[in-house]
Design a protein around this motif. Structure first.
Motif, mmCIF file in Angstrom:
data_model
loop_
_atom_site.group_PDB
_atom_site.id
_atom_site.type_symbol
_atom_site.label_atom_id
_atom_site.label_comp_id
_atom_site.label_asym_id
_atom_site.label_seq_id
_atom_site.Cartn_x
_atom_site.Cartn_y
_atom_site.Cartn_z
ATOM 1 N N UNK A 18 2.645 12.700 9.477
ATOM 2 C CA UNK A 18 2.101 13.319 8.270
ATOM 3 C C UNK A 18 2.488 12.506 7.031
ATOM 4 N N UNK A 19 3.760 12.038 7.009
ATOM 5 C CA UNK A 19 4.212 11.234 5.869
ATOM 6 C C UNK A 19 3.424 9.935 5.773
ATOM 7 N N UNK A 20 3.177 9.324 6.940
ATOM 8 C CA UNK A 20 2.401 8.083 6.947
ATOM 9 C C UNK A 20 0.969 8.318 6.473
ATOM 10 N N UNK A 21 0.405 9.460 6.916
ATOM 11 C CA UNK A 21 -0.957 9.783 6.480
ATOM 12 C C UNK A 21 -1.020 10.032 4.979
ATOM 13 N N UNK A 22 0.004 10.756 4.484
ATOM 14 C CA UNK A 22 0.059 11.021 3.045
ATOM 15 C C UNK A 22 0.218 9.711 2.279
ATOM 16 N N UNK A 28 -0.585 6.696 3.244
ATOM 17 C CA UNK A 28 -1.791 5.871 3.333
ATOM 18 C C UNK A 28 -2.899 6.383 2.420
ATOM 19 N N UNK A 29 -2.912 7.697 2.199
ATOM 20 C CA UNK A 29 -3.985 8.279 1.391
ATOM 21 C C UNK A 29 -3.729 8.175 -0.107
ATOM 22 N N UNK A 30 -2.526 7.761 -0.503
ATOM 23 C CA UNK A 30 -2.252 7.605 -1.933
ATOM 24 C C UNK A 30 -3.098 6.454 -2.476
ATOM 25 N N UNK A 31 -3.869 6.675 -3.546
ATOM 26 C CA UNK A 31 -4.826 5.662 -4.019
ATOM 27 C C UNK A 31 -4.208 4.590 -4.908
ATOM 28 N N UNK A 50 1.693 0.929 1.960
ATOM 29 C CA UNK A 50 0.546 1.780 2.253
ATOM 30 C C UNK A 50 -0.727 0.946 2.251
ATOM 31 N N UNK A 51 -1.825 1.595 2.580
ATOM 32 C CA UNK A 51 -3.090 0.882 2.734
ATOM 33 C C UNK A 51 -3.515 0.205 1.427
ATOM 34 N N UNK A 52 -3.295 0.891 0.304
ATOM 35 C CA UNK A 52 -3.683 0.332 -0.988
ATOM 36 C C UNK A 52 -2.861 -0.914 -1.313
#
Length: 272
Positions: free
Chosen positions: A172-176, A178-181, A197-199
């Motif tokens: 869940x932490x990783x998903x959160x 990764x979703x931070x823009x 993160x992804x960004x």
């Protein structure tokens, strides 16, 4: 020398038979007791146990098989020997089959043979007792092992649940994250990149987890400036057009700084 742990009971309504058997066993290592009637023998068996019980078949009060049937209910482990004549064989065989007597000896008996039978019976009694004790010990050990296994299974299940919760929380932490823009980079206390993160991966493609974060890789920032364990707002000219606000915040655990999180804030947050 008498071994008081090995007890023999002789039951007969004829006193001369009791005395004869007592004399025969006088030199043997047994504590020998006698009963003149079956009822007396039954009462004695209620108060103490005997390794071997020897009884006559024909007695006025009740016959030996009936006596041993009652004694078997009280003292089932005793080895029961009945003394009888040839005419009683059929009845005694039935008692043997029903297992409330163990063996019979024909009259008149041979003293040496009877002594050997008694010796075998004592050995058999002690062997049965040892086997019962071993069986009881095995049952107790198996029960202990069963409880240990139950506790082990419970601990494994509890730790598995804890690990599952931890993994779920981590996912869940990783998903959160990764979703931070906006870009987020985590470094340990040696400035080693431990997470992005992804960004951040898209914004800074030249940084790689597992490598040290250096000015050549990212910015001319001294991450060791976080000495007071407080977040620092940095202004970096080379990134000011894209990220006017950069915050470096320490990660703390048990009053010890484990590393830092670098967050890059654009002038206007843009969702992608």
């Amino acid at each position: 020398m008498t071994n008081k742990d090995t007890k023999i009971l002789i039951v007969d309504d004829e006193k001369n038979v009791l005395k004869s058997l007592q004399r025969m066993l006088r030199s043997e290592p047994y504590l020998v007791k006698t009963a003149a009637t079956p009822s007396q023998a039954i009462e004695m068996c209620k108060n103490e146990s005997f390794h071997v019980i020897i009884g006559d078949y024909r007695m006025p009060e009740m016959d030996g098989t009936d006596m041993f049937l009652e004694i078997s209910k009280i003292n089932p482990d005793s080895i029961k020997i009945i003394l009888s004549g040839y005419s009683d064989i059929n009845i005694i065989t039935e008692a043997l089959n029903k297992e409330y007597i163990n063996k019979y000896i024909l009259k008149p008996w041979n003293d040496q043979n009877l002594k050997k039978e008694i010796e075998k019976s004592v050995f058999h009694f002690n062997l049965q007792k040892t086997n019962r004790e071993l069986h009881k010990k095995i049952v107790e050990q198996n029960e202990s092992l069963r409880k240990i296994n139950e506790n082990l299974e419970y601990e494994v299940e509890k730790r598995t649940r804890k690990l599952q919760l931890h993994n779920a929380a981590l996912l869940a932490s990783q998903n959160v994250l990764s979703s931070i823009p906006i870009p987020v980079i985590g470094v340990d206390w040696e400035n080693m990149i431990v997470l992005t993160n992804e960004k951040a991966n898209k914004t800074f493609p030249d940084i790689t987890p597992g490598e040290k974060l250096t000015p050549l890789k990212l910015v001319n920032a001294n991450l060791k400036a976080i000495k007071e364990n407080e977040a620092i707002n940095l202004y970096m000219p080379e990134l000011s057009d894209k990220f006017p606000n950069i915050i470096i915040s320490p990660l703390q655990r048990r009053k010890k700084t484990d590393g830092s999180v670098i967050i890059f804030f654009p002038e206007k947050a843009k969702g992608e």
